[in-house]
Design an enzyme around this catalytic site. Sequence first.
Site, PDB file in Angstrom:
ATOM      1  N   PHE A 182       7.283  28.914  33.014  1.00 58.91           N
ATOM      2  CA  PHE A 182       6.641  27.774  32.368  1.00 58.91           C
ATOM      3  C   PHE A 182       5.181  27.634  32.775  1.00 58.91           C
ATOM      4  O   PHE A 182       4.450  26.817  32.232  1.00 58.91           O
ATOM      5  CB  PHE A 182       7.378  26.474  32.705  1.00 58.91           C
ATOM      6  CG  PHE A 182       8.807  26.452  32.234  1.00 58.91           C
ATOM      7  CD1 PHE A 182       9.116  26.639  30.901  1.00 58.91           C
ATOM      8  CD2 PHE A 182       9.845  26.250  33.119  1.00 58.91           C
ATOM      9  CE1 PHE A 182      10.434  26.622  30.463  1.00 58.91           C
ATOM     10  CE2 PHE A 182      11.169  26.218  32.700  1.00 58.91           C
ATOM     11  CZ  PHE A 182      11.462  26.409  31.362  1.00 58.91           C
ATOM     12  N   PRO A 238      12.720  26.946  39.210  1.00 59.89           N
ATOM     13  CA  PRO A 238      11.616  27.903  39.211  1.00 59.89           C
ATOM     14  C   PRO A 238      10.681  27.724  38.024  1.00 59.89           C
ATOM     15  O   PRO A 238      11.113  27.561  36.878  1.00 59.89           O
ATOM     16  CB  PRO A 238      12.326  29.257  39.166  1.00 59.89           C
ATOM     17  CG  PRO A 238      13.613  28.999  39.870  1.00 59.89           C
ATOM     18  CD  PRO A 238      14.013  27.614  39.443  1.00 59.89           C
ATOM     19  N   CYS A 239       9.381  27.805  38.332  1.00 57.44           N
ATOM     20  CA  CYS A 239       8.368  27.508  37.332  1.00 57.44           C
ATOM     21  C   CYS A 239       7.765  28.756  36.698  1.00 57.44           C
ATOM     22  O   CYS A 239       6.950  28.646  35.786  1.00 57.44           O
ATOM     23  CB  CYS A 239       7.252  26.675  37.960  1.00 57.44           C
ATOM     24  SG  CYS A 239       6.346  27.549  39.268  1.00 57.44           S
ATOM     25  N   ASN A 240       8.146  29.934  37.167  1.00 58.81           N
ATOM     26  CA  ASN A 240       7.471  31.165  36.748  1.00 58.81           C
ATOM     27  C   ASN A 240       7.297  31.273  35.236  1.00 58.81           C
ATOM     28  O   ASN A 240       6.239  31.665  34.751  1.00 58.81           O
ATOM     29  CB  ASN A 240       8.246  32.389  37.238  1.00 58.81           C
ATOM     30  CG  ASN A 240       8.606  32.310  38.710  1.00 58.81           C
ATOM     31  OD1 ASN A 240       9.219  31.336  39.130  1.00 58.81           O
ATOM     32  ND2 ASN A 240       8.247  33.318  39.476  1.00 58.81           N
TER      33      ASN A 240
END
Length: 353
Positions: free
Chosen positions: A90, A86-88
């Site tokens: 970053f 998950p990129c949330n």
Amino acid sequence: MIFRLGELFCGPGGIARGATTANINNPEWGISHQWANDYDADTCKTYTRNICPDRPESVICGDIRELDFNKLYQIGDIDALAFGFPCNDFSIVGEQLGFDGKFGPLYSFGVKVLQDKQPQWFLAENVGGLQSANEGRAMQVIFDAMRNAGYRLYPNLYKFEEYGVPQARHRIIIVGIKNDLPYEFQIPSTVPYINADVSCRNAIENPPIPENASNNERTTQSALVVERLSHILPGQNAFNADLPEHLKLNVKGAKMSQIYKRLDPTLPSYTITGSGGGGTHVYHWTEPRALTNRERARLQTFPDDYVFEGSKESVRKQIGMAVPCAGAKIIFEAILKTFAGISYESMPANIEE
């Protein structure tokens, strides 16, 4: 060899679609689905319907932090692993909490599988903002963990519009190959795609979307939104368009120039996102409306017969969180060629390992 692929954070199947359609014109080399995990029920239904309809038991839906990994491992052995962690935390669009956020540490579950199963190679994906998260330390911590699991790394920031994808989507892809294997991955070159038509108009209109296509329902726009869009030119947003006073937005600290931004039909789309309130739904260049989910899916290079499960907002989220199928396919084909000993056009990496 047909590599058996395991996936964590599998999303609706952008990576899996790219992997399972990767083709190097040699039937002895390919990638097949083995098992997958995601936490969202609609996402898992979409993945199962399109990637493994005959093996629904191979997709385990649930929060990875509570997952019994043995349930995945018992489904079958893997030769490769993919995880778009998950990129949330970053993303430059968010608060960029990095490891201090709820999602930042989740990469470690991918590393756990690398340690447990020692697949021959892996592909990990995250946003470009990973490079600056935690003052730049986050990326090196993640790299060190992957190296310590026994892998040589080949990271690169891929600008997918340079690979024929009709969307300015920039993602860090890390390819890892086991230290005891003699193969050296090369970053696939953008040169073969230099003449590709990556305009969003071409992607959405050519060929026309079939009338019976799934996930193509339109959003009813309010009269105020229709009026606001009438003053916004292609490529403009709510902040740089010449709006009458009553149509201007009173938004403090807005970080996204995509709010009520119309597409420029001659250019790739701006980045499709999976969440956001009013004004973040991606807007047509001439019609006063947001794009349909099917139009968004085309910008993510999903085929028209790829059916997304769930409500309209759930589908929007799934599409926005996915990796473009066509971009993933290019990278997987480069991996297959690396192992098959087939040369291909390459270029230097833009991230130092």
